[in-house]
Write an enzyme that holds these catalytic residues in place. Structure first.
Site, PDB file in Angstrom:
ATOM      1  CG  HIS A 362      -0.511   0.145   2.402  1.00  0.00           C
ATOM      2  ND1 HIS A 362      -0.593   1.625   2.847  1.00  0.00           N
ATOM      3  CD2 HIS A 362      -0.057  -0.540   3.367  1.00  0.00           C
ATOM      4  CE1 HIS A 362      -0.326   1.534   4.248  1.00  0.00           C
ATOM      5  NE2 HIS A 362       0.214   0.333   4.588  1.00  0.00           N
ATOM      6  CG  ASP A 372       2.507   1.247   8.091  1.00  0.00           C
ATOM      7  OD1 ASP A 372       2.100   0.950   6.886  1.00  0.00           O
ATOM      8  OD2 ASP A 372       1.773   1.185   9.012  1.00  0.00           O
ATOM      9  CD  GLU A 409      -2.829  -1.470   5.387  1.00  0.00           C
ATOM     10  OE1 GLU A 409      -2.435  -2.453   6.064  1.00  0.00           O
ATOM     11  OE2 GLU A 409      -2.647  -0.413   5.963  1.00  0.00           O
ATOM     12  CD  GLU A 410      -1.778   2.645   7.437  1.00  0.00           C
ATOM     13  OE1 GLU A 410      -2.466   1.949   8.335  1.00  0.00           O
ATOM     14  OE2 GLU A 410      -0.556   2.673   7.250  1.00  0.00           O
ATOM     15  CG  ASP A 437       1.891  -2.836   5.467  1.00  0.00           C
ATOM     16  OD1 ASP A 437       2.205  -1.690   5.568  1.00  0.00           O
ATOM     17  OD2 ASP A 437       0.537  -3.016   5.743  1.00  0.00           O
ATOM     18  CG  HIS A 534      -0.134   3.808  12.219  1.00  0.00           C
ATOM     19  ND1 HIS A 534      -1.409   2.884  12.703  1.00  0.00           N
ATOM     20  CD2 HIS A 534       0.270   3.101  11.207  1.00  0.00           C
ATOM     21  CE1 HIS A 534      -1.433   2.044  11.527  1.00  0.00           C
ATOM     22  NE2 HIS A 534      -0.269   2.271  10.567  1.00  0.00           N
TER      23      HIS A 534
HETATM   24 ZN   LIG Z   1       0.746  -0.343   6.614  1.00  0.00          ZN
END
Ligand SMILES: [Zn+2]
Length: 714
Positions: A362, A372, A409-410, A437, A534
């Site tokens: 992604h 990420d 995706e998140e 990922d 994140h």
């Molecule tokens: Zn991810």
């Protein structure tokens, strides 16, 4: 230093290729192929060697820098810019490229507020506090989205707080055992132990009005080492954003389960989103903001294992009126059907154009997403670079290779799920889906896969050099032996195996491929100390300081990822190992049998055991055909691929028909981690004898179908 490394890599490549060549010579004399799936590996070894020389560390670093220059939340203009960048690289490599849009329901925060008072009415905190550390160059961009949870409800709630540790089923059960009523309360939980959506799912079931999810320093902060910017761990104000969608019910656009939300899909075809979306509010917090709340909580002390890393004793905090903390939550979420963009690039197969090898990662991020997911995107673009170099020499794969850059995706695996739902028919004969990922957070290679592809991964990583010297496989082995694998080592070790490949649960884009349409899948990663997941701090500055300053792990992952595609696309015989698959399923059935008898259930496992034995025998025979690699190979391949599809059940799992794989699913109460033979195990867990019996029969039928297909293979 850099030059020396490159030189040793070159020497290594020459060595590897000569080893491979000599292995294939010995193998020929022993009438056994050197590489599973190939009658004669010599030609392929040459192609692979040419491929491996192309992925470039410096170029990968440039991709990463470009992709992470701006925050690029799904559906934002900056996200579209990254789609254009990826599409341009795909085209430059000679891939037939298109940007595929979908229209999906996504929330973005308009307002998020948390305030807390102690019993005397004294204000304890008012937040959320802005994420901030000394000297980070990326944190002040006005486009950084305020911390929030994807799929959170909107609302305004004031209520007392109860601390519930990780918010696992057993944590909530401990509260229930102490007669602590959660109705109308706000539950404060820490990250870890399960998927955040599961925390909200159980809290909602128990009647809570809202959930606060914070990052405890014990789990990814200073208890583990220095926090950013001194080290890699989560700083005081760092917040883990994330989706709380009930992806274990179904992932993707919450309004279109099983249906692709194309731009022309009429609104009348959409359903209520609450099949996969919580109704209650949830808000993520830093420990800077959670700490004053936790510290003011009184009432009973916490049970063993609930104490975190903050410097005071934790309490559950629920004696009505006494020592209680009141919290006011405001969550105003702007739900809109928004446009997202997958980028799809194909190179058509010369012999079996309808048999796809799909490779994906992604592209969207909560903020900058250096680890990420854009370490994965940078690696994938260098895989594409390598494949492009082969294409320019006139090479074509035997099977079609499809590179995919997923969006959203998140928020809930949205871009990949919608694309799979759109292409479900074609994917019935896709031979593999390879995912990455979080491709690079550090130096420790790990992988998860369908059992039939675990040995494929082990074998393949023996052909790729590691930046630490030797092969990726050798380093992986050292790492496994030291118990250092940080993720995905959730499957038990099998005797004789040197490295462990985990099982596929959920939490990334393989989910729809594997668990909805039955495409054999793998997921690879290179892990390390990573405390900024994140948060705004998962950015290029953190990455180059902590994860991979010279981008050599991006290069490593580009090589492994690309090699997966090449080796699968050109195989004479599909390298699926059904012997290992049957062995693993047998061990799952054994474990379930023990669990059932421990729980006093009387279940008959005989037909499931007979079916897996039959599958095992058929697999042994087919393995002989695979090794011989002669005769009608297209027919043999058809049977090999069909056996995986045979495992799917049309009805899907109880309560969640979207999940159709009876061997692997994300657990309803774990979320990320795989539950094996989920229909059977979840019925046993809830002591439902009738459902367990019925699910054992579903399992036996699936295994019998696969066995019959393999028995018919010639
Ligand atoms: Zn991810």
């Amino acid at each position: 230093m850099v030059v020396r490394k490159q030189l040793s890599t070159l020497v290594f490549l020459v060595l590897v290729s000569s080893v491979l060549v000599s292995r294939s010579l010995t193998a020929q004399s022993a009438a056994q192929p050197a590489v599973f799936g190939y009658a004669d590996f010599a030609a392929q070894a040459k192609i692979e060697q040419e491929f491996l020389a192309v992925p470039d560390a410096k170029l990968a670093g440039q991709h990463l820098k470009t992709l992470t220059a701006e925050p690029h939340l799904a559906s934002s203009p900056e996200d579209h810019k990254t789609a254009e960048y990826v599409a341009q690289k795909f085209r430059a490599a000679g891939l037939e490229t298109e940007i595929v849009p979908f229209r999906v329901l996504l929330n973005q925060p308009k307002e998020v507020r948390v305030e807390a008072w102690d019993q005397s009415g004294k204000l304890l905190m008012s937040g959320p506090t802005k994420e901030h550390v000394e000297g980070d160059p990326f944190q002040d961009d006005p486009r950084v989205v305020m911390p929030f949870n994807g799929s959170s409800g909107s609302g305004d709630v004031t209520a007392e707080v109860v601390y519930a540790n990780y918010g696992r089923l057993e944590d909530f059960d401990q509260l229930a055992a102490r007669h602590i009523d959660l109705k109308g309360k706000i539950v404060l939980v820490r990250y870890g132990g399960n998927f955040r959506g599961v925390k909200v799912f159980i809290a909602e079931q128990r009647g809570a009005a809202g959930v606060l999810i914070y990052s405890d320093p014990q789990d990814d902060g200073f208890s583990n080492g220095d926090a950013y910017p001194q080290g890699p761990w989560r700083p005081e104000t760092g917040v883990q954003r994330g989706s709380v969608q009930y992806m274990f019910e179904y992932p993707g656009d919450p309004e279109t389960p099983g249906v692709a939300s194309t731009l022309d899909l009429p609104d009348s075809a959409r359903v209520s989103p609450y099949g996969s979306q919580p109704r209650i509010i949830s808000i993520p917090l830093s420990y800077h903001d959670a700490s004053p709340i936790l510290q003011a909580l009184q009432g009973p002390g916490v049970p063993k294992g609930w104490q975190g890393g903050l410097g005071f004793r934790y309490h559950i905090g629920t004696v009505e009126g006494q020592g209680s903390v009141k919290v006011h939550l405001v969550s105003v979420q702007d739900y809109q059907r928004r446009i997202i963009w997958d980028v799809i690039g194909k190179i058509k197969g010369s012999e079996f154009p309808d048999d796809w090898v799909v490779v994906g990662n992604h592209r969207d991020a909560w903020v900058y997403g250096a680890v990420d997911p854009n370490s994965g995107t940078a690696a994938m673009l260098e895989s594409v670079h390598g494949v492009g170099a082969l294409i320019k020499q006139g090479w074509r794969p035997k099977r079609t290779i499809v590179f995919c850059s997923w969006d959203a995706e998140e928020e809930g695996l949205v871009g990949s799920t919608e694309w799979v739902e759109q292409n479900a028919k074609s994917l019935e004969h896709a031979v593999a889906y390879f995912n990455t990922d979080v491709a690079v957070a550090g130096p420790d290679f790990s992988a998860a896969a369908v059992p039939s592809l675990k040995e494929f991964l082990r074998e393949l990583t023996r052909s790729v050099p590691s930046p630490q010297g030797g092969t990726v496989y050798q380093q992986w082995k050292i790492n496994s032996a030291s118990g250092n694998e940080r993720r995905r080592s959730n499957s038990p070790p099998v005797a004789g195996e040197e490295v462990r490949v985990g099982d596929l649960g959920s939490g990334s884009d393989f989910t729809a491929f594997f668990q909805h349409v039955g495409v054999p899948s793998t997921d690879i990663s290179s892990g390390g100390p990573y405390g900024v997941y994140h948060s705004v701090f998962d950015n290029y500055a953190w990455y180059t300081q902590n994860a991979d300053p010279n981008f050599v792990y991006l290069q490593e992952m580009a090589r492994v990822f690309g090699l997966e595609a090449l080796r699968m696309a050109d195989a004479d015989v599909l390298p699926y190992d059904y012997v290992a698959y049957a062995r693993e399923i047998n061990s799952y059935i054994e474990a379930a049998k023990h669990k059932a008898s421990d729980q006093g259930l009387s279940l008959d496992f005989a037909s499931a055991q007979a079916a897996v034995t039959r599958l095992s025998v058929a697999a042994e025979r087919v393995r002989g055909l695979q090794i011989a690699a002669s005769g009608d190979l297209p027919k043999l391949n058809l049977a090999l691929r069909q056996a995986e599809s045979d495992l799917l059940s049309d009805a899907g799992l109880p309560h969640r028909p979207w999940f159709r794989h009876p061997i692997f699913a994300p657990g309803e109460y774990t979320g990320y981690a795989a539950v094996v033979i989920p229909g059977v195990n979840e019925a046993i867990d809830s002591k439902d004898q009738q459902r367990a019996t019925q699910q054992l029969s579903v399992l036996a039928q699936a295994l019998t179908r696969a066995a019959q297909t393999l028995e018919g293979a010639r």
